[in-house]
Design an enzyme around this catalytic site. Structure first.
Site, short mmCIF file in Angstrom:
data_model
loop_
_atom_site.label_atom_id
_atom_site.label_comp_id
_atom_site.label_asym_id
_atom_site.label_seq_id
_atom_site.Cartn_x
_atom_site.Cartn_y
_atom_site.Cartn_z
N SER A 265 -13.99 10.65 -53.51
CA SER A 265 -13.82 11.96 -54.08
C SER A 265 -14.81 13.25 -53.45
O SER A 265 -14.39 14.43 -53.57
CB SER A 265 -13.80 12.04 -55.59
OG SER A 265 -14.81 11.50 -56.03
N LYS B 271 -12.01 19.07 -54.71
CA LYS B 271 -12.15 20.36 -55.62
C LYS B 271 -11.46 21.32 -55.02
O LYS B 271 -10.97 22.37 -55.68
CB LYS B 271 -13.55 20.37 -56.29
CG LYS B 271 -14.26 19.39 -57.05
CD LYS B 271 -13.34 19.55 -58.56
CE LYS B 271 -14.28 18.86 -59.69
NZ LYS B 271 -13.36 18.87 -60.90
#
Length: 518
Positions: free
Chosen positions: A318, A66
């Protein structure tokens, strides 16, 4: 007014794709982010007969991809917008990525988080320099407050995924991936709001259109699949919370516009399959991925179950911001996800030696769990976990073999109520009036250890309660109740000594008297 010709739409799409490609190539994310490793998962590759790689976004300073999108968005803001500051709503990785990005660029960041957010996440965001405002009990409450704040205080709202600069920042993961391994057949990418999938897909398809781009969703948060079925973004009625990093009710508008052109396939996976992938990642890398972080590898493994031939496959890890207490659930469910455990309800005769005979009917398979409570009837229902080798066919064969041996069997392996609740609720107060003694046992785990236990005690005394769960530790833990009259006590304790296991009597334990004693 005439409708655009198909060739005009195609040209427009090509222009959009080239614009994203330019944005990705020029994204200054490495001012704060790092190029992460591509790890070859050798053990899993051997097991599945494929060449499998894992892109390690857990290595970012905030342990999530992110940061890339957040920084790229802030780096492209005008000076005027930077002066007023930025605002966002998040209870997780977007908050930490934005906080670090804003700190690096000297921009004031305000993050709205639900009051239910764990303290560790709140503290991390504050440590990274952002102002935290705790509002409401849900993400939607925090999001509404952030929108109101942006309007009243002239701050720029930074969306976690539905923004072109955010999408381009996430696309830098694909740029690194192709530099590290250009000979890939398929790339598996987790999907929440779609920012990572959109950014990576548009880049991969411009440079390597032959690579299959496969999105992976949690089956209880499959907003992309719903959008593809409907032809446009649509709201899910509810989302699951286990993989909270992808618990999004509606795919983004910008992200869907890209994904529908460049994503080849969408795979959905269960929570059990995600848990199995977390275990695989840990065993290979010693990293504990968060559920959303392991999502794409779960999809890759599911893809391999039906694919033919040998391929070179990559999955994106992720994020690794795991809530520590979630590990209890992961440990409990991972073997179900690997098809290495079956959960069954079996009816057995209520008589001495029936446990031992049932164990023999399993043909050498290990028992992972055994729950039973005496009810004084001619038959007893047991809740049992059985080790398997990892094939669905073996589970079917086991059920058939037990049925052939005259046992009534019900397979609860895919029953969420049974796995989440019933397995922990087996027991209760027995309606029968018996002379019951309760003991806790600890014994070394090895093949046949449970059968030895039953050999020594089960043939001589009626077992009134039994709970056993193998968690893969060196020692097994058993709670067992026996019907022992006053005349039998001397012989009973002699047999306990012969058993050779550590034991402790719990007949006077308050917990037993509160919930289990008749």
């Amino acid at each position: 007014m005439t409708s655009p010709k198909p060739e005009d739409k195609q040209q427009n799409q090509e222009e959009i794709a080239l614009d994203y490609l330019r944005r990705i190539l020029l994204a200054p994310v490495y001012d704060v982010a790092k190029e992460t490793e591509l790890t070859s998962l050798t053990k899993l590759s051997t097991r599945l007969g494929q060449q499998i790689y894992l892109k390690r976004e857990d290595q970012q300073p905030v342990h999530s991809f992110k940061l890339r999108g957040a920084y790229n968005k802030l780096a492209n803001l005008s000076e005027a917008k930077c002066i007023h500051g930025v605002v966002a709503a998040s209870a997780g990785n977007h908050a930490q990525g934005l906080a670090l990005a804003a700190s690096k660029l000297g921009i004031k960041a305000t993050i709205f988080m639900p009051i239910t957010t764990p303290d560790i996440k709140v503290d991390n965001v504050r440590r990274l320099g952002a102002e935290v405002r705790l509002v409401g009990k849900s993400y939607n409450d925090a999001q509404s407050a952030s929108i109101e704040c942006a309007q009243q205080e002239q701050k720029t709202l930074i969306h976690p995924f539905d923004d072109q600069d955010v999408i381009a920042g996430q696309g830098t993961v694909a740029k690194e991936l192709l530099q590290q391994q250009s000979k890939l057949d398929a790339v598996f990418i987790p999907v929440g709001g779609g920012g990572l999938l959109a950014g990576m897909a548009v880049y991969l398809k411009q440079l390597r259109p032959d690579i299959k781009v496969i999105g992976v969703e949690a089956e209880d948060s499959a907003c992309l699949k719903a959008a593809l079925d409907a032809g446009e973004p649509t709201d899910l009625s509810h989302v699951g919370l286990f993989a909270d990093g992808v618990a999004v009710k509606r795919i983004g508008e910008h992200t869907f516009d890209v994904i529908k052109h460049y994503c080849d396939e969408v795979i959905t996976v269960s929570s059990d399959e995600i848990c199995a992938a977390i275990k695989d990642i840990f065993e290979q890398t010693r990293v504990i991925a968060e559920p959303a972080g392991a999502l794409s590898l779960a999809g890759l493994i599911k893809y391999c179950q039906t694919s033919e031939g040998s391929e070179s496959l990559a999955a994106i890890l992720s994020g690794a911001n795991m809530n520590f207490h979630s590990l209890r659930y992961v440990s409990e469910r991972c073997e179900l996800g690997e098809q290495k455990e079956a959960v069954l309800a079996v009816t057995i005769p209520e008589e001495k030696g029936s446990f031992k005979r049932f164990c023999k009917a399993l043909s050498g398979r290990g028992i992972t769990e055994f729950n039973y409570r005496y009810a004084g009837a001619n038959e007893a229902n047991i809740f049992v976990g059985v080790k398997l080798g990892g094939e669905v066919e073996e589970r079917v064969a086991l059920q058939q073999a037990l049925t052939k041996a005259n046992y009534k069997v019900c397979d609860f392996t895919d029953n969420e109520l049974a796995k989440l609740h019933v397995r922990y609720m087996i027991g209760g107060q027995s309606p029968a009036n018996v002379d019951e003694r309760i003991f806790r046992f600890q014994f070394p785990e090895y093949p046949g250890a449970l059968e030895k236990f039953l050999d020594t005690l089960g043939e001589h005394w009626n077992i009134t309660l039994f709970h056993y769960r193998n968690h893969g530790a060196a020692f097994g833990q058993v709670l067992a109740g026996f019907e022992v009259s006053e005349e039998q006590q001397l012989a009973f304790f002699r047999h306990l000594k012969d058993l050779g296991y550590e034991w402790q009597e719990e007949t006077q334990n308050l917990a037993y008297h509160s919930f289990l004693k008749n």
